[in-house]
Design an enzyme around this catalytic site. Structure first.
Site, PDB file in Angstrom:
ATOM      1  N   ARG B 276      -2.573  -2.660   0.833  1.00 20.78           N
ATOM      2  CA  ARG B 276      -3.647  -3.484   0.267  1.00 20.78           C
ATOM      3  C   ARG B 276      -4.508  -4.012   1.416  1.00 20.78           C
ATOM      4  O   ARG B 276      -4.054  -4.047   2.563  1.00 20.78           O
ATOM      5  CB  ARG B 276      -3.065  -4.705  -0.462  1.00 20.78           C
ATOM      6  N   LYS B 279      -3.253  -6.293   4.568  1.00 24.07           N
ATOM      7  CA  LYS B 279      -1.793  -6.291   4.669  1.00 24.07           C
ATOM      8  C   LYS B 279      -1.387  -5.408   5.858  1.00 24.07           C
ATOM      9  O   LYS B 279      -2.233  -4.861   6.562  1.00 24.07           O
ATOM     10  CB  LYS B 279      -1.166  -5.765   3.365  1.00 24.07           C
ATOM     11  N   ASP B 282       2.523   0.430   6.685  1.00 17.56           N
ATOM     12  CA  ASP B 282       3.868   0.774   6.216  1.00 17.56           C
ATOM     13  C   ASP B 282       3.914   2.302   6.052  1.00 17.56           C
ATOM     14  O   ASP B 282       3.031   2.881   5.411  1.00 17.56           O
ATOM     15  CB  ASP B 282       4.135   0.078   4.877  1.00 17.56           C
ATOM     16  N   ASP B 334       9.612   2.035   7.652  1.00 19.28           N
ATOM     17  CA  ASP B 334       8.349   1.364   7.372  1.00 19.28           C
ATOM     18  C   ASP B 334       7.495   1.188   8.644  1.00 19.28           C
ATOM     19  O   ASP B 334       6.405   1.737   8.773  1.00 19.28           O
ATOM     20  CB  ASP B 334       8.733   0.025   6.702  1.00 19.28           C
ATOM     21  N   HIS B 344      11.842   5.325   2.410  1.00 14.58           N
ATOM     22  CA  HIS B 344      10.843   5.527   3.459  1.00 14.58           C
ATOM     23  C   HIS B 344      10.959   6.916   4.086  1.00 14.58           C
ATOM     24  O   HIS B 344       9.955   7.499   4.499  1.00 14.58           O
ATOM     25  CB  HIS B 344      10.950   4.428   4.523  1.00 14.58           C
TER      26      HIS B 344
END
Lengths: 363, 581
Positions: B276, B279, B282, B334, B344
């Protein structure tokens, strides 16, 4: 103890969603703190009496998990986990809806709050309804889990939502979401819950979060949502929100959240992106002051693009400017997006050609 | 076209540092910390690469060991995912499939049987044996079974009950809820439609109101949110876009806004994606955001805009994944400092695959062995597995519903006059200019390009080559494809300018048993040429296929009669036939 560790983790900003860390907090607590002789937590394994050793459960035959002949992705369950779920499967099978079954689901949900089957069985359609339980008690229970243990879990928030809908009273939700957002102001679930229970004065609250962290995009989004859900973007509100966004951009010119918000607000401007004098003047001034925020340049590119496709003749917004801004972005100010900016330059040019050929066709 | 990428210079990376403009907030502090950690890793690499030019390296072997271990045994730390066990299967199987690691038949059967245990008698799959059916678990189970690709696996799925389950999740407003009395969000729509389209259960009625509901989730930023009004988010944006494309309704969203939002999610310094605005990076968003790009390209093609290269920085993304997301003992993560986990591992590898493949071209950073198999951007399953499943689940007497089956690149194909009918086969019109002959061939993705040429020759055989036995031609076709060297050589050295965007030759490793998707409609684009191999009587020739408006033209044949490196000795007949036709 789990709470403390969770809190420490929160402070460290550990949780990034969607997160599935290998070592859960609980696991860590067990490993790290049990050696210290800690037994204050009533959920720790040292004091937990297994269901198979409980007299009041003697009449129930536990149902082991049926993984088939060759177990795949077999989890090395702790003894407690296995015990609780063996009994949970048993009551699920027999359909028992009793006080002890309710307590069992509490243990099961605490061990794995993501187990939706447990929550569904506990829910208002099943046990809670059958026992005609006090909903407030359940509200407190779920609140604790959300706040201290599982702020990023779909099931717990959903369970809470169903309860709120049942009692038709969202007055306590403000406190709950604000508590969670105080720890992590970008928690998606909390915002979603907030969204479902809009309250008066929410704009002030959102505003306070934006003042805390001007880059909190969740708060910006909520601002947009609150306005859409209350006054709507009337001319007056539109004007106010443009001022709000511009004032914020002035403080941090590379804050994408504020730029995106400005674009979002301008979606409600009947004239489009590039005809609001306040905005265009602001952008030009910022540009002339030497600012080269990529978001500023990007907006001017789109303004040029809009005016070119509309065929207007504002000398500030033309193809050449768009193209030179795109190449500056590609080469200097936003190099990671170089290929996008090259594409944008091409597409502005294509718009012109389209425009020209249309004019020719009309003639 | 394949190209080898090189690292960004460390000086350039340094310039990408976040500027807080004197206003320090939680966001800027956290961002600064992550950048510091990532910069350290990238700086370290810039030193190590001087000693070992093969860096950065994908630790395929260690990842494989980690994944295979997890497929059998997981520590009690995974108890929190006890209600997501089909997901664990899918993540592991898919990651292995991307690295082209074959799982043994017994293990495949065991996984299929276990997933069968998770299937509810009322249809759909639950998070474990005895759990209620759940749309996400159903999606994961079906994806896992399709990845297994065995008949046993396909037969696990009770389609009739599955259809009932999907319908029972449908809401009046067009959305889907995740399980009985469960939450409603955009994941539900994607999971339901992905499963329905893979198993041939998609219908217009099932999708009623759904495109409109999804579009109401597109936010002012351009991405999609979990439900209307919420914040745009990478995972949800992927779900929304994929679901629209499955329904053939991609044009309903604001594509330019979506592209702008998605492209801006790539982090300047880190190179990876955030979920987002404002943010942190990741690894898993390498897929969620990365896979949106091929989907966006296909929608742009629908609008007549042809993309000739990735629109994000695939080099920086690969740099981030390879440098910052690998655990030295296997598995991916991540960001630096985080634990590894299967989720992940799977999505970061999927993102790496997306970054490496553009159309049929390869864009590899680091060692060429870093290459992963391609993944289908709608399902995140290998395209050959998707096709195989779609063919298996087709119902022959119901062609109409097959047409509705999604092919994300369908429009690209139909632009070329190559019409898909959903079972993976389509009509390929070939105009042989030298002979003034036009032929229509029914072709499938598992047909090798050499096979296509042979089919073409077969087709023309009555007029032209009647006096020769088919075996002669087959033999020559095979000769050209028989060794890895010759295939590799042809694909990478001799033909690259032509092969690039035409027919997919990218899994050439398997060319001696050519059946992987060497040839798909998805990658056929206009104005590009492909050199194809052509046999005629006792000669070997090459010919160029040129896409021309609605047909493909075969011309510029050139004789290779005297090439002495190609032996004309006949090969064992039956075997030859089996392999090529």
């Amino acid at each position: 103890m789990t709470d403390i560790v969770s809190a420490i983790y929160d402070l460290m900003g550990k949780v990034a969603e969607p997160s599935v860390d290998e070592d859960t907090v609980k696991d860590k607590v067990d490993r790290i703190f049990q050696g210290m002789g800690d037994s204050s937590s009533d959920e720790s394994e040292t004091t937990f009496q297994l269901y198979k050793d409980r007299k009041e459960w003697k009449d129930v035959t536990p149902v082991p998990q049926d993984d088939g002949d060759q177990p795949i992705v077999a989890i090395d369950y702790t003894e407690q986990f296995k015990d609780v779920f063996d009994y949970f499967r048993a009551i699920l099978q027999s359909g028992e809806k009793s006080e002890r079954a309710l307590n069992l689901t509490k243990d099961a949900a605490a061990l794995n709050p993501a187990n939706y089957t447990v929550w569904q069985y506990r829910s208002l359609r099943e046990i809670l309804k059958a026992l005609n339980k006090d909903i407030n008690e359940e509200m407190n229970f779920i609140e604790k889990i959300i706040v201290y243990n599982q702020p990023k879990n779909y099931q717990v928030w959903h369970h809470r939502k169903i309860l709120v809908e049942w009692v038709q009273d969202a007055s306590k939700e403000k406190y709950l979401t604000e508590t969670v957002l105080a720890k992590d102001a970008k928690n998606y679930h909390a915002w979603q819950h907030q969204y479902f229970s809009l309250y008066d004065g929410e704009l002030e609250y959102v505003d306070s979060l934006i003042s805390d962290d001007i880059r909190n995009n969740s708060a910006w989004n909520q601002r947009y949502f609150v306005i859409m859900g209350t006054t709507g973007f009337t001319d007056e509100v539109l004007d106010r929100e443009i001022d709000y966004a511009l004032a914020s951009i002035k403080v941090v010119t590379e804050n994408e959240s504020a730029w995106n918000y400005l674009r979002g607000v301008l979606l409600h401007d009947k004239c489009g992106l590039s005809h609001n004098i306040k905005v265009t003047n602001f952008c030009e001034e910022l540009y002339n002051s030497g600012n080269r925020s990529p978001f500023l340049l990007a907006l001017i590119v789109d303004m040029c693009s809009e005016q070119v496709s509309q065929g207007t003749d504002d000398p500030r917004y033309n193809v050449e400017r768009a193209k030179s801004l795109c190449s500056e972005l590609a080469e200097k100010y936003d190099t990671v997006r170089a290929k996008y900016w090259n594409y944008m330059a091409e597409s502005v040019e294509k718009n012109v050609k389209k425009e020209e050929s249309q004019v020719e066709a009309e003639q | 076209m394949s190209k080898l990428l090189s690292l960004r210079s460390i000086e350039d990376i340094k310039k990408q540092r976040y500027r807080d403009e004197g206003v320090v907030t939680v966001t800027s502090l956290e961002q600064g910390e992550v950048e510091e950690a990532v910069y350290k890793k990238l700086y370290d690499l810039s030193l190590r690469i001087k000693v070992n030019p093969n860096l950065p390296e994908l630790l395929q072997e260690t990842h494989k060991c980690y994944l295979l271990d997890c497929l059998i045994y997981l520590s009690s730390g995974y108890q929190s995912l006890d209600a997501s066990r089909p997901w664990l299967c899918y993540w592991i199987l898919h990651a292995l499939a991307l690295m082209e690691i074959k799982t043994d038949e017994k293990l495949k059967s065991a996984v299929a049987q276990f997933l069968g245990k998770c299937q509810s008698p009322n249809g759909g799959f639950g998070g474990g044996p005895g759990h209620l059916p759940h749309l996400a678990a159903t999606y994961a189970a079906v994806n896992a079974l399709v990845t297994l690709g065995t008949e046993e696996a396909y037969n696990i799925i009770n389609r009739e009950k599955l259809q009932q389950f999907l319908w029972s999740m449908k809401q009046p407003d067009g959305s889907f809820c995740m399980h009985r009395d469960g939450e409603v969000d955009i994941r539900g729509v994607y999971c339901a439609l992905a499963v329905a389209s893979l198993t041939n259960l998609l219908s217009e009625e099932l999708c009623r109101g759904t495109p409109e509901w999804i579009v109401s989730c597109q936010t002012y930023e351009g991405g999609f949110s979990g439900c209307p009004g919420m914040e745009a988010h990478g995972g949800y944006a992927f779900c929304g876009l994929s679901a629209l494309i499955i329904m053939g309704k991609g044009h309903l969203c604001d594509l330019q806004a979506l592209l702008r939002w998605t492209v801006n999610r790539q982090m300047k310094l880190e190179g990876g994606f955030q979920g987002r605005t404002n943010k942190l990076v990741d690894g898993c968003y390498s897929f969620w955001q990365g896979a949106a790009f091929p989907l966006i390209y296909s929608l742009m093609a629908e609008e007549g805009v042809r993309v000739t290269d990735h629109l994000f920085d695939e080099r920086a993304l690969q740099e981030y994944i390879l440098t910052c997301c690998q655990h030295p003992q296997g598995g991916l993560l991540d960001k630096p400092g985080k634990h590894r986990d299967i989720y992940h591992t799977s999505y970061t590898l999927s993102g790496l695959s997306v970054a490496q493949h553009f159309m049929s071209g390869l864009h590899i950073l680091g060692d060429t062995d870093n290459e992963l198999a391609c993944t289908h951007p709608v399902y995140n399953i290998r395209p050959d597995h998707v096709r195989k499943a779609m063919i298996y689940f087709k119902i022959t007497d119901d062609v109409e519903s097959l047409i509705a089956l999604p092919d994300p690149m369908k429009h690209v194909a139909s632009e070329q006059g190559i019409v898909g009918i959903g079972d993976g086969s389509w009509n390929l019109r070939v105009l042989v200019t030298d002979l003034q002959a036009e032929r229509q061939l029914r072709v499938k993705s598992d047909l090798h390009i050499g096979g296509v040429m042979l089919r073409l020759v077969e087709d023309l055989v009555g007029e032209l080559f009647g006096r020769f036995h088919w075996r002669t031609r087959v033999t020559y076709g095979l000769l050209l494809f028989r060794s890895r060297w010759s295939c590799f050589h042809r694909a990478r050295t001799l033909f690259p300018p032509y092969l690039a965007t035409k027919f997919v030759f990218h899994r050439f490793k398997l060319a001696t048993k050519p059946q992987i998707d060497d040839f798909t409609p998805s990658t056929v684009t206009c104005e590009e040429r492909v050199v194809a191999l052509f046999t005629r009587s006792c000669e070997l020739s090459t010919a160029t296929l040129v896409a021309h408006q609605n047909s493909i033209i075969l011309k510029n044949r050139r004789s290779y009669q005297n090439r002495n490196q190609i032996s004309l000795d006949p090969l064992p007949d039956e075997k030859t036939k089996e392999i090529l036709v």
